[in-house]
Enzyme design. Sequence first.
Site, mmCIF file in Angstrom:
data_model
loop_
_atom_site.group_PDB
_atom_site.id
_atom_site.type_symbol
_atom_site.label_atom_id
_atom_site.label_comp_id
_atom_site.label_asym_id
_atom_site.label_seq_id
_atom_site.Cartn_x
_atom_site.Cartn_y
_atom_site.Cartn_z
ATOM 1 N N LYS A 192 -50.527 120.830 50.535
ATOM 2 C CA LYS A 192 -49.147 120.680 50.647
ATOM 3 C C LYS A 192 -48.743 119.479 49.843
ATOM 4 O O LYS A 192 -48.862 118.284 49.927
ATOM 5 C CB LYS A 192 -48.793 120.344 52.195
ATOM 6 N N CYS A 303 -50.943 103.266 44.429
ATOM 7 C CA CYS A 303 -51.166 102.533 45.878
ATOM 8 C C CYS A 303 -51.963 101.407 45.480
ATOM 9 O O CYS A 303 -52.293 100.381 46.166
ATOM 10 C CB CYS A 303 -51.803 103.647 46.636
ATOM 11 N N GLU A 402 -44.865 97.477 50.701
ATOM 12 C CA GLU A 402 -45.450 98.086 49.511
ATOM 13 C C GLU A 402 -44.065 98.421 48.901
ATOM 14 O O GLU A 402 -43.142 99.350 49.490
ATOM 15 C CB GLU A 402 -46.252 99.258 50.030
#
Length: 499
Positions: A192, A303, A402
Site C-alpha cells: 500500500k 526520517c 518531527e
Amino acid sequence: MSAVKTRNDWESMAQALSIQGQAFINGKYQAAASKQTFDCLSPIDGRLLAKVASCDLADANLAVDNARDVFEAGTWSQLPPVKRKQVLIRFAELMEENADELALLETLDMGKPIRYSKSVDVMAAARAIRWCGEAVDKIYDEIAPTAHNEIGMITREPVGVVAAIVPWNFPMIMASWKLGPALATGNSVILKPSEKSPLTAIRLAQLALDAGMPAGVLNVLPGFGHTVGKALALHMDVDTLVFTGSTKIAKQLMIYAGESNMKRVWLEAGGKSPNIVFNDAPNLQAAAEAAASAIAFNQGEVCTAGSRLLVESGIKDELIALIAKEFEGWQPGNPLDPATTCGAMVDKQQLDNVLGYIQAGKKEGAAVVSGGSQVLADTGGVYVQPTIFSGVTNQMTIAKEEIFGPVLAVIEFEGMEQAIEIANDTIYGLAAGVWTSNLSKAHKTAKALRSGMVWINHYDGGDMTAPFGGYKQSGNGRDKSLHAFDKYTEIKATWIALD
C-alpha cells in the site's frame, strides 16, 4: 554509454510518459471496486499526473484472498530458494533497465531532484531487491544440541500474507526494503503506497510479474490510510503488517492489530535525530557539509534527517556560518533540472506544515539565520528555502516535533554529558551523528545515545549489510541486513525422538 540528459530531455520524456494509476491485483491492473479515483498532482508545478485508483475494503479483501490462495498453492512460497533468488535478481535488473522511467515517475510524483531519483532512489531500491535475493539461499536453519537419541530442528517458514504500508518520501526505497526480505522468504505481499506518491509502486508490480513472479504474489493497492490502509491493518487474514511513516499512525496500526487477529506489526516511525559536533571535530568544513546535506537532502523529508544540530559552544558561530554558506548550494529549483539539489515539498499540505513550524520557531524566540520562506510560488509548485534557526532550546516546538522539511534547529551545549542529555531528551531514537577527534569520547557518546544508528565523523552512513531502525517511539524491528528477515519468517522447533 548514454548521453547525460538535460532538463529539456527530462521534460520531453515527461510529456510522452504513459502513467498507470490502477491497482494491481492477482497479476493484472484493474480499477478500484468502487471505481473511485483521486487526482495525483505533481508538486513541481501542480500538473495532473494521473487519476489513481482509490482502493478500499473490497479491494483489500480481493487482494488478500488472492495473496492467500497463491501462498497456499506454493507456487512461490514452496519454490526452492535458488529459484526465488533468480526471479528477484531479474526483478532488480528490470528496475535498472527501466531506471529513467522509474526516476521520472518518482520526481514528478514526489518532487525530489531527478539527479537523486535516478542515482540514489532507483539504484538503492534495485540493490535492496538484489541483495535480498542473493541472501535467501545462504541463510541456514539450525540443529539444536541434543542427546544422541534426539534431533532438534529449528527452521524458518514464511509468515504468509504480508501487508506493507510505505511512506511518500522514498517510495521505491522504502517499498524495496520491505519487498526484498518479504518476497525472498516466500511470502505473498500487498503493498500500500502513500496516496501522495503511488506511481512507482504501481509500476514495480508489472516489473515483478515480468521478472517471473507468479500472479498474486505481489499486489499493489493505492489509496488512503483511513480506507484501504485501515482495511489491511484490521484484516483477519493478514499475518504481518510492516510500516514506515509517522509515529502517530504507527500507534494506530498497533491498535488495529490488537483489535483484529494480533498480527505481527513492525514499525519504522519518526525521528528527531541529533547531529552532535564537539569542539574537537576533526574537520569543521566536512561537518558543515554533512550537516547541510543531512537537513536539505530530499527537502528534509527524511526520517533520519539531522534536524537537531547540537554544537559545542567553542565552534558554534563558525559552524553556523559554514552551514549557511553550504545552503547556497541547496536552494530549491525545478526537480527536472539535473543541476537542482533541492526540489519541491511533496504537496501543499506539507509545505504549509513546514511554514507553520518556521512561524512557531520565530514565535518561541529562535532566530532565523538563513532561509525561512516559500519560494518559486509562481511556478505552481511548492518550494521552501532550507532554514537555519539559532538560539534553539530543546523545549521549543521545532526541537521536539518531527517537521519533515529542511528546517535545522541549532542547540548549543557545554561538554559531553550535556550533549548526551540533550540528545536523549526526545521521544524518538532513530539516528544520531557524532563529530570528534577523540576516540574515547566518540565511543562513550555512541554507547550513551538511545538511538538505533550512530554515525561517527559523517552522517547517514551504511549499506544493505547494516540494520536500519530505532529505539523508543521511532519504532521496532529493523529494515535492511539479515536481521530484516526475522520480520517475515516464523521460527519452528521440531523435536524428533530417534528411539
